[in-house]
Design a protein around this motif. Sequence first.
Motif, PDB file in Angstrom:
ATOM      1  N   ALA A   8       3.283   7.115  -4.050  1.00 18.05           N
ATOM      2  CA  ALA A   8       2.138   6.572  -4.790  1.00 18.05           C
ATOM      3  C   ALA A   8       1.011   6.249  -3.811  1.00 18.05           C
ATOM      4  O   ALA A   8       1.195   6.275  -2.583  1.00 18.05           O
ATOM      5  N   GLY A   9      -0.151   5.928  -4.389  1.00 14.08           N
ATOM      6  CA  GLY A   9      -1.369   5.770  -3.586  1.00 14.08           C
ATOM      7  C   GLY A   9      -1.483   4.441  -2.871  1.00 14.08           C
ATOM      8  O   GLY A   9      -2.339   3.629  -3.198  1.00 14.08           O
ATOM      9  N   SER A  11      -1.236   2.640   1.258  1.00 17.82           N
ATOM     10  CA  SER A  11      -1.211   2.946   2.682  1.00 17.82           C
ATOM     11  C   SER A  11       0.260   3.076   3.125  1.00 17.82           C
ATOM     12  O   SER A  11       1.137   2.404   2.577  1.00 17.82           O
ATOM     13  N   SER A  34       1.192  11.254  -6.100  1.00 16.53           N
ATOM     14  CA  SER A  34       0.039  10.995  -6.986  1.00 16.53           C
ATOM     15  C   SER A  34      -1.223  11.573  -6.348  1.00 16.53           C
ATOM     16  O   SER A  34      -1.238  11.884  -5.150  1.00 16.53           O
ATOM     17  N   THR A  36      -4.074  10.068  -5.704  1.00 12.56           N
ATOM     18  CA  THR A  36      -4.621   9.201  -4.646  1.00 12.56           C
ATOM     19  C   THR A  36      -3.773   9.307  -3.388  1.00 12.56           C
ATOM     20  O   THR A  36      -4.296   9.302  -2.269  1.00 12.56           O
ATOM     21  N   ALA A  37      -2.456   9.386  -3.562  1.00  8.48           N
ATOM     22  CA  ALA A  37      -1.576   9.494  -2.397  1.00  8.48           C
ATOM     23  C   ALA A  37      -1.859  10.781  -1.616  1.00  8.48           C
ATOM     24  O   ALA A  37      -1.763  10.793  -0.391  1.00  8.48           O
ATOM     25  N   ILE A  40      -4.737   9.952   0.494  1.00  6.38           N
ATOM     26  CA  ILE A  40      -4.335   9.039   1.576  1.00  6.38           C
ATOM     27  C   ILE A  40      -3.545   9.812   2.644  1.00  6.38           C
ATOM     28  O   ILE A  40      -3.686   9.568   3.836  1.00  6.38           O
ATOM     29  N   SER A  86       2.222   1.717  -4.791  1.00  3.32           N
ATOM     30  CA  SER A  86       0.986   0.933  -5.005  1.00  3.32           C
ATOM     31  C   SER A  86       1.274  -0.183  -6.016  1.00  3.32           C
ATOM     32  O   SER A  86       2.266  -0.123  -6.761  1.00  3.32           O
ATOM     33  N   MET A  87       0.380  -1.164  -6.055  1.00  6.45           N
ATOM     34  CA  MET A  87       0.551  -2.264  -7.014  1.00  6.45           C
ATOM     35  C   MET A  87       0.352  -1.770  -8.444  1.00  6.45           C
ATOM     36  O   MET A  87       0.931  -2.317  -9.378  1.00  6.45           O
ATOM     37  N   LYS A  88      -0.442  -0.722  -8.593  1.00  7.81           N
ATOM     38  CA  LYS A  88      -0.644  -0.151  -9.938  1.00  7.81           C
ATOM     39  C   LYS A  88       0.648   0.497 -10.433  1.00  7.81           C
ATOM     40  O   LYS A  88       1.102   0.246 -11.560  1.00  7.81           O
ATOM     41  N   ARG A 121       3.588  -1.790  -1.175  1.00 11.30           N
ATOM     42  CA  ARG A 121       2.732  -2.027   0.004  1.00 11.30           C
ATOM     43  C   ARG A 121       1.395  -2.618  -0.435  1.00 11.30           C
ATOM     44  O   ARG A 121       0.606  -2.000  -1.144  1.00 11.30           O
ATOM     45  N   GLU A 122       1.205  -3.843  -0.052  1.00 11.65           N
ATOM     46  CA  GLU A 122      -0.088  -4.520  -0.250  1.00 11.65           C
ATOM     47  C   GLU A 122      -0.048  -5.778   0.579  1.00 11.65           C
ATOM     48  O   GLU A 122       1.041  -6.268   0.930  1.00 11.65           O
TER      49      GLU A 122
END
Length: 184
Positions: A8-9, A11, A34, A36-37, A40, A86-88, A121-122
Amino acid sequence: MKIAIGIAGASGVIYAKRLIEYLEKKCELFVVISKTAEHIFKSEIGCEFKEFIKTKDIKIYDNDDFFSPLASGSFIVDAYVILPCSMKTLSAVANGYADTLITRFADVAIKQKRKLIISPRETPFSAIHLENMLKLARLGTSIIPPIPAFYSNPSDINGVIDFVVGKILDEIGIENSLYLRWGD
Ligand SMILES: Cc1cc2nc3c(=O)[nH]c(=O)nc-3n(C[C@H](O)[C@H](O)[C@H](O)COP(=O)(O)O)c2cc1C
């Protein structure tokens, strides 16, 4: 073993790259990334994801391909991993909102009571992020954030990455010596 990997998107796509490299000859891999990933990946690794997987013997599915075997509980996978998460995507999984193949395969893992490993990851984590993790942990999901430890004495960045990947392999049940264990 059959293993599904969702990227997923967030870091830290390098962890997924390392996991794929480690497992490609040992397991049957089913990988979803994804949009976005993918961006990245280009930005953090310096090459296109498509280039990276070109020589790999793995199955790749689009994140909107609900015709993929991963979308069904009747297709049996030994472990499902979202790395990084991602958090999403974490929120979608915690709330059963299966609008992508990654969130759908996690939904399948939960409903079938199969092994699901999520690496969120956040930083910092908000109360929303933590509540989503708690909800999933209570459902049996393994939450393994990409947090390094230093008791394994990593000598460089690869040692830091291998510690996290080694922990994920431990959780899947794949023997590895990617990091120095306490007591070794
Ligand atoms: C370069 C970059 C880094 C990002 N890093 C993170 C991150 O570490 N954690 C996170 O939750 N979101 C991060 N985001 C935001 C997510 O990519 C965004 O919320 C996206 O909608 C996630 O969708 P996906 O999970 O379907 O990939 C980042 C975005 C970009 C462009």
